[in-house]
Design a protein around this motif. Structure first.
Motif, PDB file in Angstrom:
ATOM      1  N   UNK A  14       0.788  -1.230   0.000  1.00  0.00           N
ATOM      2  CA  UNK A  14       0.000   0.000   0.000  1.00  0.00           C
ATOM      3  C   UNK A  14       0.821   1.282   0.000  1.00  0.00           C
ATOM      4  N   UNK A  15       2.144   1.178   0.058  1.00  0.00           N
ATOM      5  CA  UNK A  15       3.004   2.360   0.068  1.00  0.00           C
ATOM      6  C   UNK A  15       3.310   2.905  -1.327  1.00  0.00           C
ATOM      7  N   UNK A  16       2.885   2.199  -2.373  1.00  0.00           N
ATOM      8  CA  UNK A  16       3.291   2.560  -3.736  1.00  0.00           C
ATOM      9  C   UNK A  16       2.920   3.992  -4.113  1.00  0.00           C
ATOM     10  N   UNK A  17       1.690   4.392  -3.877  1.00  0.00           N
ATOM     11  CA  UNK A  17       1.259   5.741  -4.284  1.00  0.00           C
ATOM     12  C   UNK A  17       2.012   6.812  -3.511  1.00  0.00           C
TER      13      UNK A  17
ATOM     14  N   UNK B 170       9.976   2.072   5.496  1.00  0.00           N
ATOM     15  CA  UNK B 170       9.532   3.398   5.089  1.00  0.00           C
ATOM     16  C   UNK B 170       9.588   4.304   6.312  1.00  0.00           C
ATOM     17  N   UNK B 171      10.127   5.495   6.138  1.00  0.00           N
ATOM     18  CA  UNK B 171      10.088   6.511   7.175  1.00  0.00           C
ATOM     19  C   UNK B 171       8.815   7.300   6.946  1.00  0.00           C
TER      20      UNK B 171
ATOM     21  N   UNK C  62       3.067   5.216  -9.611  1.00  0.00           N
ATOM     22  CA  UNK C  62       2.535   4.268  -8.638  1.00  0.00           C
ATOM     23  C   UNK C  62       2.780   2.832  -9.099  1.00  0.00           C
ATOM     24  N   UNK C  63       2.589   2.563 -10.388  1.00  0.00           N
ATOM     25  CA  UNK C  63       2.831   1.214 -10.922  1.00  0.00           C
ATOM     26  C   UNK C  63       4.305   0.825 -10.774  1.00  0.00           C
ATOM     27  N   UNK C  64       5.199   1.769 -11.033  1.00  0.00           N
ATOM     28  CA  UNK C  64       6.626   1.498 -10.894  1.00  0.00           C
ATOM     29  C   UNK C  64       7.005   1.204  -9.459  1.00  0.00           C
ATOM     30  N   UNK C  65       6.451   1.947  -8.537  1.00  0.00           N
ATOM     31  CA  UNK C  65       6.729   1.704  -7.125  1.00  0.00           C
ATOM     32  C   UNK C  65       6.077   0.409  -6.643  1.00  0.00           C
ATOM     33  N   UNK C  66       4.913   0.082  -7.178  1.00  0.00           N
ATOM     34  CA  UNK C  66       4.270  -1.188  -6.816  1.00  0.00           C
ATOM     35  C   UNK C  66       5.149  -2.362  -7.245  1.00  0.00           C
ATOM     36  N   UNK C  67       5.714  -2.280  -8.448  1.00  0.00           N
ATOM     37  CA  UNK C  67       6.608  -3.344  -8.927  1.00  0.00           C
ATOM     38  C   UNK C  67       7.875  -3.399  -8.077  1.00  0.00           C
TER      39      UNK C  67
END
Length: 174
Positions: A7-10, A60-61, A37-42
């Motif tokens: 859930x941190x992707x966005x 994640x901070x 968001x897609x890149x971070x999800x991957x």
């Protein structure tokens, strides 16, 4: 600081996009997809797979209250056996620099590396002129042990890095 989750992707995409220009001198080249968001999800999916294999621990901070990401720290390249070592890398949102977040996160990750993974040492590298990151490492008990010429491809060129380590304990490997 908490473990990274899908859930941190966005939030990460937003923070990284906002800090893109600021972080460019310290980062490898990133594709446009990385900042989505897609890149971070991957990326998170890959980090979680590496975590499940015992090779990475990513955190994640987050801002107190909102929970919005303001940085990230990774303990990676975890090797057990007689080596018992890992490496850390971190970044903090420009608006949060100078507040001790990177130092606190580095200290906590070193504790986790020792207590949860039984690591003997943790290493980190900084660009030669990244004095802020070198101060973080010094405050967290790291010592410089070398210089690596043309160590990483950062911001379009192979860059020299100062290498640091922190010895966590001297117990024999389990």
């Amino acid at each position: 600081m908490r473990a990274v989750e899908a859930g941190d992707a966005a939030g990460l995409a937003d923070t990284l996009t906002r800090n893109r220009e600021f972080m460019a001198p310290f980062e490898p080249w990133r594709s446009e997809v990385f900042f989505t968001e897609a890149g971070q999800a991957a990326r998170i999916e890959a980090l979680l797979a590496e975590r499940d294999a015992g090779r990475v621990a990513s955190y994640v901070l987050v801002e107190t209250g909102s929970g919005a990401p303001v940085g990230m720290i990774n303990l990676g390249s975890i090797v057990l056996g007689p080596f018992r070592s890992g490496g850390i890398g971190y970044w903090v949102d420009r608006a949060w620099h100078g507040r001790g977040l990177a130092t606190a996160a580095t200290l906590e990750v070193c504790r986790i590396a020792r207590d949860a993974y039984g690591l003997h040492r943790v290493e980190a590298g900084t660009l030669v002129d990244n004095l802020a990151s070198q101060r973080v490492l010094a405050k967290a008990g790291f010592e410089q042990y070398g210089l690596a010429p043309r160590y990483l491809h950062i911001n379009g060129a192979w860059r020299d890095h100062r290498l640091f380590q922190r010895l966590l304990h001297d117990e024999p490997p389990l």
